[in-house]
Design a protein around this motif. Structure first.
Motif, PDB file in Angstrom:
ATOM      1  N   LEU A  89      -2.019  -0.827   6.286  1.00  0.00           N
ATOM      2  CA  LEU A  89      -2.634  -1.699   6.859  1.00  0.00           C
ATOM      3  C   LEU A  89      -2.496  -3.118   6.508  1.00  0.00           C
ATOM      4  O   LEU A  89      -3.373  -3.768   5.987  1.00  0.00           O
ATOM      5  CB  LEU A  89      -4.033  -1.430   6.988  1.00  0.00           C
ATOM      6  N   LYS A  90      -1.182  -3.754   6.735  1.00  0.00           N
ATOM      7  CA  LYS A  90      -1.026  -4.992   6.199  1.00  0.00           C
ATOM      8  C   LYS A  90      -1.470  -6.062   7.022  1.00  0.00           C
ATOM      9  O   LYS A  90      -1.952  -6.855   6.265  1.00  0.00           O
ATOM     10  CB  LYS A  90       0.680  -5.100   6.450  1.00  0.00           C
ATOM     11  N   LYS A  91      -1.859  -5.844   8.275  1.00  0.00           N
ATOM     12  CA  LYS A  91      -2.598  -6.992   8.996  1.00  0.00           C
ATOM     13  C   LYS A  91      -4.018  -7.100   8.487  1.00  0.00           C
ATOM     14  O   LYS A  91      -4.369  -8.207   8.312  1.00  0.00           O
ATOM     15  CB  LYS A  91      -2.398  -6.686  10.490  1.00  0.00           C
ATOM     16  N   GLU A  92      -4.683  -6.065   8.081  1.00  0.00           N
ATOM     17  CA  GLU A  92      -6.033  -5.965   7.674  1.00  0.00           C
ATOM     18  C   GLU A  92      -6.104  -6.387   6.240  1.00  0.00           C
ATOM     19  O   GLU A  92      -6.934  -7.406   5.908  1.00  0.00           O
ATOM     20  CB  GLU A  92      -6.437  -4.526   7.579  1.00  0.00           C
ATOM     21  N   ALA A  93      -5.102  -6.454   5.448  1.00  0.00           N
ATOM     22  CA  ALA A  93      -4.793  -6.861   3.889  1.00  0.00           C
ATOM     23  C   ALA A  93      -4.666  -8.342   3.946  1.00  0.00           C
ATOM     24  O   ALA A  93      -5.434  -8.869   3.167  1.00  0.00           O
ATOM     25  CB  ALA A  93      -3.684  -6.167   3.507  1.00  0.00           C
TER      26      ALA A  93
END
Length: 223
Positions: A89-93
């Motif tokens: 979940l790169k966007k959330e990171a």
């Protein structure tokens, strides 16, 4: 249905209006704390909150505020960001990592407004503090960080509804009690806390806009 349709059609206008309104309120509050001494509002609220002090409650409030200390908050943000990254979940990171910018924003405004902290002749001081008072950096960070977590929780599809309710309630509770703890400990005036919260909500609105922009598919990587 008419209300839902109205909100859908005018969502951009409502979003921009909300941002402008929050900015105006924060600006007005900033001028208020510069022009008005704390005796008329802040001291009264501090006295009301601090008259309920007990040793056990002191300990609880100190621990709640501990989460907002710079070293603790940085470690917490990095760990949560890594957690989302390893779940793909790169966007959330990235969203979680961006909450650290609130510290820079808060410090800059503190130096600009330069409001003194509450003093021991006016309130009971249970915590040593540094830097200026307005806005509250703790409350700003709590609102931005846990607000970002709320955005993520609401967006992730595979989190069950009851778990979402629990997590969102937990995040909101930490924001609220974190704000109360700053006044309880004598670290901030009520208007400092209010300013930190308003600025935090403004930041969450902006972060949320970029988080959901052009995102037609909600993340599905959480079991």
């Amino acid at each position: 249905m008419k209300l839902i349709n109205f909100l859908q059609i005018n969502k951009r206008l409502l979003f921009r209006s909300s941002l402008v309104t929050l900015l105006i309120i924060f600006t007005a509050l900033s001028f208020f704390v510069l022009l008005e001494p704390p005796e008329y509002l802040d001291i009264h609220i501090s006295e009301e909150i601090q008259e309920k002090q007990t040793p056990d409650l002191d300990t609880i409030m100190i621990w709640i505020s501990w989460l907002g200390r710079i070293p603790v908050s940085v470690v917490m943000v990095v760990l949560i960001a890594l957690f989302f990254y390893f779940l793909h979940l790169k966007k959330e990171a990235v969203l979680i990592l961006s909450t650290l910018l609130s510290g820079i924003l808060g410090l800059g405004l503190k130096m600009l407004i330069n409001r003194p902290r509450p003093s021991k002749d006016l309130v009971v001081l249970l915590e040593d503090t540094k830097y200026q008072s307005f806005p509250s950096g703790h409350v700003l960070f709590y609102t931005v960080f846990f607000g970002a977590l709320i955005l993520i929780i609401l967006r992730l599809k595979k989190i069950k509804y009851k778990i979402k309710i629990f997590l969102v309630t937990l995040c909101l509770s930490i924001i609220f009690f974190g704000a109360v703890s700053r006044v309880y400990l004598g670290a901030h005036w009520f208007t400092d806390v209010l300013g930190g919260f308003i600025l935090g909500v403004l930041c969450v609105f902006l972060m949320g806009y970029f988080y959901v922009k052009n995102d037609t598919n909600v993340s599905r990587n959480v079991d």
